[in-house]
Design a protein around this motif. Structure first.
Motif, PDB file in Angstrom:
ATOM      1  N   THR A  30     -20.653 -16.624  -2.856  1.00  0.00           N
ATOM      2  CA  THR A  30     -19.390 -15.465  -3.780  1.00  0.00           C
ATOM      3  C   THR A  30     -19.767 -14.912  -4.404  1.00  0.00           C
ATOM      4  O   THR A  30     -19.056 -13.081  -4.131  1.00  0.00           O
ATOM      5  CB  THR A  30     -18.295 -16.856  -3.202  1.00  0.00           C
ATOM      6  N   LEU A  31     -20.122 -14.888  -5.372  1.00  0.00           N
ATOM      7  CA  LEU A  31     -20.713 -14.645  -6.469  1.00  0.00           C
ATOM      8  C   LEU A  31     -21.284 -13.598  -6.475  1.00  0.00           C
ATOM      9  O   LEU A  31     -20.996 -12.186  -6.905  1.00  0.00           O
ATOM     10  CB  LEU A  31     -20.744 -15.564  -7.526  1.00  0.00           C
ATOM     11  N   GLY A  35     -20.177  -9.794  -7.303  1.00  0.00           N
ATOM     12  CA  GLY A  35     -20.966  -8.928  -7.774  1.00  0.00           C
ATOM     13  C   GLY A  35     -21.279  -7.691  -7.540  1.00  0.00           C
ATOM     14  O   GLY A  35     -21.360  -6.451  -8.368  1.00  0.00           O
TER      15      GLY A  35
END
Length: 122
Positions: A30-31, A35
């Motif tokens: 997810t990050l 990003g």
């Protein structure tokens, strides 16, 4: 020790550990995706296509897909065994519990096959 055949792990400790490890994989994915979206200069179909054309990204996505299925299976199994059948029927709903678990397992296999086809299909 009693072992349930329909449980994903070997014990509650292993199930707990699997859920924590898969949660870390889901968080990392997810990050990374968030990003990538925010830090791409020209985010669009071309950038997205180039990202997923790379083998490491498809492997990362596949690991995340499998982590999602494992995480969901353990969570749903816990809910079905603890809250739905035991509380609703006083613990005497083995057929209902097995039916629900078979349906959930079939959906998990369907999603796994579908996800693999999307990631690695032609």
């Amino acid at each position: 020790m009693v072992r349930t055949v329909t449980s994903f792990g070997r014990s509650g400790t292993f199930d707990w550990l699997y859920q924590r490890v898969t949660a870390v994989v889901l968080l990392a994915y997810t990050l990374f995706i968030v990003g990538f979206i925010f830090f791409s200069k020209d985010f669009g179909y071309q950038a997205w296509s180039e990202l997923f054309a790379q083998r490491w990204m498809r492997v990362f996505s596949l690991v995340t897909l499998l982590s999602t299925i494992i995480h969901a299976w353990i969570g749903l199994w816990s809910v079905v065994t603890d809250y739905i059948t035991n509380r609703m029927m006083g613990g005497k709903a083995t057929v209902l519990r097995l039916f629900i678990e078979v349906v959930l397992a079939a959906v998990a296999v369907l999603y796994a096959v579908w996800g693999i086809e999307i990631l690695w299909g032609v």
